[in-house]
Structures are given as C-alpha cells and as structure tokens.
Scaffold this active site. Structure first.
Site, PDB file in Angstrom:
ATOM      1  N   LYS A  54       4.879 -80.769  57.489  1.00  0.00           N
ATOM      2  CA  LYS A  54       4.981 -82.381  58.130  1.00  0.00           C
ATOM      3  C   LYS A  54       4.362 -82.263  59.626  1.00  0.00           C
ATOM      4  O   LYS A  54       3.552 -83.111  59.778  1.00  0.00           O
ATOM      5  CB  LYS A  54       6.014 -83.182  57.762  1.00  0.00           C
ATOM      6  CG  LYS A  54       6.431 -83.120  56.563  1.00  0.00           C
ATOM      7  CD  LYS A  54       8.082 -83.552  56.295  1.00  0.00           C
ATOM      8  CE  LYS A  54       8.015 -83.818  54.557  1.00  0.00           C
ATOM      9  NZ  LYS A  54       9.619 -84.019  54.342  1.00  0.00           N
ATOM     10  N   GLN A  98      15.236 -84.895  57.096  1.00  0.00           N
ATOM     11  CA  GLN A  98      15.055 -84.066  55.825  1.00  0.00           C
ATOM     12  C   GLN A  98      16.050 -83.938  54.973  1.00  0.00           C
ATOM     13  O   GLN A  98      17.068 -83.639  55.572  1.00  0.00           O
ATOM     14  CB  GLN A  98      14.377 -82.764  56.636  1.00  0.00           C
ATOM     15  CG  GLN A  98      14.017 -81.743  55.259  1.00  0.00           C
ATOM     16  CD  GLN A  98      12.875 -82.286  54.650  1.00  0.00           C
ATOM     17  OE1 GLN A  98      11.904 -82.611  54.993  1.00  0.00           O
ATOM     18  NE2 GLN A  98      12.808 -82.055  53.233  1.00  0.00           N
ATOM     19  N   ASP A 121      10.433 -92.797  54.837  1.00  0.00           N
ATOM     20  CA  ASP A 121      10.846 -92.367  53.499  1.00  0.00           C
ATOM     21  C   ASP A 121      11.130 -93.235  52.530  1.00  0.00           C
ATOM     22  O   ASP A 121      10.904 -93.002  51.273  1.00  0.00           O
ATOM     23  CB  ASP A 121      11.992 -91.290  53.577  1.00  0.00           C
ATOM     24  CG  ASP A 121      11.724 -89.825  53.563  1.00  0.00           C
ATOM     25  OD1 ASP A 121      10.437 -89.560  52.820  1.00  0.00           O
ATOM     26  OD2 ASP A 121      12.355 -89.038  53.578  1.00  0.00           O
TER      27      ASP A 121
END
Ligand code: NDP
Length: 296
Positions: A54, A98, A121
């Site tokens: 990422k 994460q 997200d």
C-alpha cells in the site's frame, strides 16, 4: 462457451494511472498533495506485506504515504491517541488501520474512532449507514473494485439478477448494497442458504466472497453469467503452494460469459480503490469535484 477474462491487474493499472494524473493536476494547479496514513499494529506477516505494498503504490501515484508501525502490545489508549492525531492532521486525508488487530484491541472501537471523512476503508459505522441508505459515503475498497469491473463490463447493471455468496461486513454486505444501488435484483447467500447451487444458477452476476477454495462449481453458473471471484485461498497442489479463488475457475469459465481470475482479478483492484478513495476523500475535504468513475 469460453468466458472472457476480466483482467483486474490491467484494470487496476488504469485506475492507478487515472489517480496519478489527477494527483499531478492537483499539485500543479493547487500546490496540494493527498496523504494516506496506514497504521499497522503487530508483526502479522501477511499484514506487513499488504502495508508495504500500500505504501509503495501510494508513493507511485504521487501521494504522501505515512506509515505507523506499532508493537503488538500497544495499549488501546496509545492507538486511539495516534488516530486522534491523524484525524487532526491536515496533511492526512485517508486513514487505514490494518486488520486484523491483536486480540486485546477492540477493532470496532478503533475503526469508529477514525474521522468518517478520512475512513478510506469505509468500515466506520457512519459510512456503513450512509451506504445502506444510498447516500454519499466512503465505500469499502474490495466491493468498490468489483463494482467498477462490473460497470466496465456491462455498462448498465440495472435489472440484472445478482447473487452475492457471503455476508461479511467487509465484502458481502457492502457488495450487495452497491449492486442494489445500481438497480440489480440482489440475493445474499450464506452458509445457511438452502440449495445454494440453484440460487447461484439464477445469477446474471455471481459474486463469490466465501473463503472456501473452489467451492462454486461450473454447473452452479448460469450460462453467460458474469462471475466475480473475491476469494483468496492458499492451497497445496502437485507439491506446490497455489492461490485459488472460491470458484472452480476451469469449470466456471466453460459456462460463464466473463470471469475474474485468481490471482489477477479482484485482488489488484483493492489497493487501486484504496488510492481512489484517498483521492475522493481529499477532493471532498477541499470542496473540489470528485474524480469521475472512481467512486460508487
Ligand atoms: P468471512 O469469513 O468474513 O465471510 C465468509 C462468508 O461466506 C460468510 O458470510 C459465510 O456465511 C459464507 N460461507 C462460508 N461457508 C459457506 C458455505 N459453505 N456456503 C455458503 N456460504 C458460506 O470472509 P470475507 O468476506 O472476509 O472474505 C471472503 C473471501 O474473500 C476470503 O477468501 C478472503 O480471503 C477474500 N478477500 C479478498 C479480498 C481481496 O482483496 N480480493 C479482500 C477481502 C477478502 P455465514 O455468515 O453464514 O457464516
């Protein structure tokens, strides 16, 4: 019939190129750079790979990457304090924590402490509610990537029968909401669904997000259907480790009209959509028009 292959790797490269072009224009015209902060707690090897990938792709499209790596035993209060700092930081437009988090941390509490406008997200409860009520929100990256590929392949999805196998909060449910938003007739199937093969055979669009290697067989697929395989399963075959999806690719490809492969289908789209979401969050925070074709 042999299905057309929907090339997620090539599609993701196109999305990244569009994001990069947009970011370059923003820098030139406004002197501003979008920033994405990724927070990793602990040393889970798969998470470390995702986070470094990422970070690399964020820099490649011209955005600023902020990586925060915290030890596995980080107290919850310290993590919440970091998120509060990132929420307040004007150089940060997207925040991603994460998952999975170590067991002593309350994931819901942590995710819901992110400013919803920076929640790239799309897991914050406000964004879940906005998506569920058909309002502008941050959309989870994997289902957004699936939607982009489906729109690209079909043009309009209106009136098509869609079956989503899997009802998780990160893939199945938001996928179903997005398909409903595009006026599909949507069925969500799960482990208690009766006669799953017959349900799948009704689908013009079949999305598999189950986590069971090659569970969906060719004779579950309606001839000509579009099959989106979200599954990523590591298996041993012929003495080698391989990645396979939730769909029996060879069997389904003989029947479907189009299909995403694993690897090289949905997977690459997920990070591309994270970058697209960061750009969207940036544009919204600055009152600028959003990038076309990169949002739901
Ligand atoms: P979850 O384990 O959270 O959810 C799986 C879903 O599948 C559940 O709703 C479960 O039903 C359903 N299910 C399980 N077994 C069956 C069965 N035998 N028949 C019908 N339904 C079944 O998984 P995720 O949604 O997080 O992920 C799904 C897959 O997608 C995994 O392989 C994961 O690795 C992959 N993935 C890929 C991503 C990418 O970037 N390409 C991103 C995220 C996930 P129930 O609710 O009844 O238990």
């Amino acid at each position: 019939m042999t299905a057309a292959i929907i090339d997620g790797k090539a599609f993701a490269a196109r999305v990244r190129a569009e994001v990069a072009a947009h970011v370059a224009r923003l820098k030139e015209e406004q002197g501003l750079t979008p920033g994405l902060a990724v927070v990793l707690v602990g040393e889970d090897p798969a998470s470390q790979v995702y986070v470094s990938s990422k970070g690399k792709q964020t820099v490649e499209v011209g955005m600023t990457s902020f990586e925060h790596k915290l030890p596995a035993d980080t107290p919850e209060a310290d993590l919440l304090a970091l998120i509060a700092r990132l929420n307040a930081d004007p150089a940060v437009h997207g925040i991603l924590v994460q998952l999975p988090l170590p067991g002593h941390l309350n994931s819901e509490l942590v995710i819901n402490s992110i400013d919803p406008a920076k929640d790239v997200d799309g897991f914050h409860i406000s964004n879940v509610g906005l998506l569920g009520t058909g309002q502008k929100s941050m959309v989870p990256c994997t289902p957004l990537g699936c939607l982009m590929m489906l729109r690209d392949h079909h043009g309009s999805l209106s009136g098509l029968n869609a079956v989503v196998v899997g009802r998780s909060n990160i893939v199945g449910k938001p996928m179903a909401q997005l398909l409903l938003g595009d006026s599909c007739t949507v069925t969500i199937a799960h482990s208690r669904t009766r006669d799953l093969p017959a349900v799948c055979r009704q689908a013009d669009i079949l999305v598999a997000a189950v986590g069971r290697p090659e569970m969906i067989k060719g004779d579950w697929v309606k001839p000509g259907a579009t099959v989106i395989d979200v599954g990523i399963n590591r298996i041993e075959r012929d003495g080698k480790t391989r990645l396979v999806g939730d769909v029996d690719f060879a069997g389904a490809a003989a029947v479907a009209g189009a299909i995403t492969p694993v690897p090289g289908g949905v997977g690459p789209m997920t990070i591309a959509c994270l970058l697209a979401n960061t750009l969207t969050a940036f544009c919204r925070s600055h009152g600028l028009s959003e990038p076309q074709g990169l949002t739901a």
